[in-house]
Design a protein around this motif. Structure first.
Motif, PDB file in Angstrom:
ATOM      1  N   UNK A 114      33.603  35.552  36.655  1.00  0.00           N
ATOM      2  CA  UNK A 114      33.489  35.935  38.065  1.00  0.00           C
ATOM      3  C   UNK A 114      32.391  36.983  38.248  1.00  0.00           C
ATOM      4  N   UNK A 115      32.384  37.974  37.376  1.00  0.00           N
ATOM      5  CA  UNK A 115      31.385  39.040  37.458  1.00  0.00           C
ATOM      6  C   UNK A 115      29.974  38.468  37.316  1.00  0.00           C
ATOM      7  N   UNK A 116      29.797  37.569  36.361  1.00  0.00           N
ATOM      8  CA  UNK A 116      28.483  36.939  36.175  1.00  0.00           C
ATOM      9  C   UNK A 116      28.059  36.147  37.403  1.00  0.00           C
ATOM     10  N   UNK A 117      28.984  35.387  37.979  1.00  0.00           N
ATOM     11  CA  UNK A 117      28.665  34.590  39.171  1.00  0.00           C
ATOM     12  C   UNK A 117      28.328  35.499  40.348  1.00  0.00           C
ATOM     13  N   UNK A 118      29.045  36.591  40.502  1.00  0.00           N
ATOM     14  CA  UNK A 118      28.775  37.530  41.599  1.00  0.00           C
ATOM     15  C   UNK A 118      27.397  38.154  41.437  1.00  0.00           C
ATOM     16  N   UNK A 119      27.048  38.534  40.219  1.00  0.00           N
ATOM     17  CA  UNK A 119      25.724  39.136  39.992  1.00  0.00           C
ATOM     18  C   UNK A 119      24.595  38.144  40.244  1.00  0.00           C
ATOM     19  N   UNK A 120      24.811  36.892  39.887  1.00  0.00           N
ATOM     20  CA  UNK A 120      23.816  35.856  40.182  1.00  0.00           C
ATOM     21  C   UNK A 120      23.621  35.739  41.696  1.00  0.00           C
ATOM     22  N   UNK A 121      24.729  35.739  42.435  1.00  0.00           N
ATOM     23  CA  UNK A 121      24.646  35.639  43.901  1.00  0.00           C
ATOM     24  C   UNK A 121      23.932  36.854  44.493  1.00  0.00           C
ATOM     25  N   UNK A 135      23.056  38.008  58.197  1.00  0.00           N
ATOM     26  CA  UNK A 135      24.059  37.249  57.443  1.00  0.00           C
ATOM     27  C   UNK A 135      23.902  37.492  55.954  1.00  0.00           C
ATOM     28  N   UNK A 136      22.665  37.535  55.478  1.00  0.00           N
ATOM     29  CA  UNK A 136      22.429  37.821  54.060  1.00  0.00           C
ATOM     30  C   UNK A 136      22.911  39.222  53.693  1.00  0.00           C
ATOM     31  N   UNK A 137      22.674  40.194  54.576  1.00  0.00           N
ATOM     32  CA  UNK A 137      23.163  41.551  54.321  1.00  0.00           C
ATOM     33  C   UNK A 137      24.688  41.589  54.298  1.00  0.00           C
ATOM     34  N   UNK A 138      25.307  40.804  55.163  1.00  0.00           N
ATOM     35  CA  UNK A 138      26.766  40.709  55.169  1.00  0.00           C
ATOM     36  C   UNK A 138      27.262  40.114  53.847  1.00  0.00           C
ATOM     37  N   UNK A 139      26.581  39.077  53.374  1.00  0.00           N
ATOM     38  CA  UNK A 139      26.944  38.470  52.080  1.00  0.00           C
ATOM     39  C   UNK A 139      26.746  39.453  50.939  1.00  0.00           C
ATOM     40  N   UNK A 140      25.670  40.228  51.000  1.00  0.00           N
ATOM     41  CA  UNK A 140      25.422  41.236  49.969  1.00  0.00           C
ATOM     42  C   UNK A 140      26.578  42.228  49.921  1.00  0.00           C
ATOM     43  N   UNK A 141      27.053  42.608  51.084  1.00  0.00           N
ATOM     44  CA  UNK A 141      28.187  43.528  51.158  1.00  0.00           C
ATOM     45  C   UNK A 141      29.459  42.903  50.570  1.00  0.00           C
ATOM     46  N   UNK A 142      29.675  41.639  50.864  1.00  0.00           N
ATOM     47  CA  UNK A 142      30.852  40.935  50.346  1.00  0.00           C
ATOM     48  C   UNK A 142      30.800  40.827  48.820  1.00  0.00           C
ATOM     49  N   UNK A 143      29.648  40.443  48.291  1.00  0.00           N
ATOM     50  CA  UNK A 143      29.512  40.320  46.836  1.00  0.00           C
ATOM     51  C   UNK A 143      29.551  41.682  46.150  1.00  0.00           C
ATOM     52  N   UNK A 153      40.813  37.697  46.545  1.00  0.00           N
ATOM     53  CA  UNK A 153      39.872  38.382  47.434  1.00  0.00           C
ATOM     54  C   UNK A 153      38.448  37.886  47.204  1.00  0.00           C
ATOM     55  N   UNK A 154      38.070  37.709  45.939  1.00  0.00           N
ATOM     56  CA  UNK A 154      36.726  37.231  45.618  1.00  0.00           C
ATOM     57  C   UNK A 154      36.493  35.831  46.187  1.00  0.00           C
ATOM     58  N   UNK A 155      37.498  34.968  46.075  1.00  0.00           N
ATOM     59  CA  UNK A 155      37.379  33.615  46.644  1.00  0.00           C
ATOM     60  C   UNK A 155      37.199  33.696  48.157  1.00  0.00           C
ATOM     61  N   UNK A 156      37.951  34.581  48.799  1.00  0.00           N
ATOM     62  CA  UNK A 156      37.846  34.742  50.254  1.00  0.00           C
ATOM     63  C   UNK A 156      36.485  35.291  50.665  1.00  0.00           C
ATOM     64  N   UNK A 157      35.953  36.233  49.889  1.00  0.00           N
ATOM     65  CA  UNK A 157      34.629  36.802  50.191  1.00  0.00           C
ATOM     66  C   UNK A 157      33.545  35.720  50.090  1.00  0.00           C
ATOM     67  N   UNK A 158      33.641  34.886  49.068  1.00  0.00           N
ATOM     68  CA  UNK A 158      32.652  33.808  48.911  1.00  0.00           C
ATOM     69  C   UNK A 158      32.737  32.829  50.081  1.00  0.00           C
ATOM     70  N   UNK A 159      33.957  32.477  50.493  1.00  0.00           N
ATOM     71  CA  UNK A 159      34.137  31.585  51.651  1.00  0.00           C
ATOM     72  C   UNK A 159      33.585  32.222  52.914  1.00  0.00           C
ATOM     73  N   UNK A 160      33.846  33.495  53.089  1.00  0.00           N
ATOM     74  CA  UNK A 160      33.384  34.205  54.271  1.00  0.00           C
ATOM     75  C   UNK A 160      31.855  34.249  54.319  1.00  0.00           C
ATOM     76  N   UNK A 161      31.244  34.479  53.179  1.00  0.00           N
ATOM     77  CA  UNK A 161      29.777  34.460  53.112  1.00  0.00           C
ATOM     78  C   UNK A 161      29.254  33.086  53.530  1.00  0.00           C
TER      79      UNK A 161
END
Length: 175
Positions: A73-80, A98-106, A135-143
């Motif tokens: 999960x950590x590796x995937x988040x850092x890639x994102x 939207x990208x800044x929002x995703x950055x905040x989520x990740x 929570x991580x799954x929800x953040x990715x969906x939200x992004x």
């Protein structure tokens, strides 16, 4: 001299039997734990792929397998996060928010969800590890949903979602 040959033969048989029986009890059980664990997740093939790619997996217990998945999960988040930073510099103004929002989520995934999941697993409190993975799954969906169908992060969001739900399912086995 003739007495040594049967004795040497007997010792050879005993040693071989010992080695074979010890190998038989270690190897299949380890592979079996990974397979049995992955069968209880929503994506067996991906679970097997991630766990088999880690050299620690064959000797890990279920908590160890969950920790391996948290690391994925950590590796995937850092890639994102890296991709988001690349995109922010060259994206149209309407996508930057939207990208800044995703950055905040990740960032929340890396700074809060993953460390809390690791700590919870290490302290034997899997409930909080499951919550971090969910929570991580929800953040990715939200992004992903923030782009209204035109996401440049679909692959990263899907990968984060998939690994998070697999992790959550493995952690749930510890409850």
């Amino acid at each position: 001299m003739t007495m040594l040959k049967p004795l040497a033969f007997l010792i050879l048989i005993v040693c071989t039997t010992f080695v074979v029986t010890q190998c038989r009890t270690i190897q299949p059980n380890d592979a079996n734990l990974i397979q049995q664990t992955c069968k209880k997740t929503p994506n067996y093939a991906l679970c097997i792929q991630y766990l088999n790619s880690d050299p620690k997996a064959p000797s890990a217990d279920v908590t160890g397998l969950a920790l391996i998945m948290v690391n994925v999960m950590k590796n995937k988040a850092n890639i994102a996060i890296n991709k988001i930073h690349q995109l922010i510099g060259k994206s149209p103004p309407d996508q930057k928010a939207t990208l800044n929002s995703c950055a905040s989520k990740y960032n929340a995934i890396v700074v809060a969800d993953i460390p809390s999941a690791i700590e919870a697993l290490q302290k034997g409190n899997p409930k909080f590890a499951e919550q971090g993975a969910n929570d991580a799954a929800n953040e990715a969906n939200s992004c992903e949903n923030g782009f209204s169908g035109k996401s440049p992060l679909t692959a990263e969001n899907n990968a984060m979602y998939d690994v998070s739900v697999i992790t959550s399912a493995i952690v749930r086995l510890l409850l």
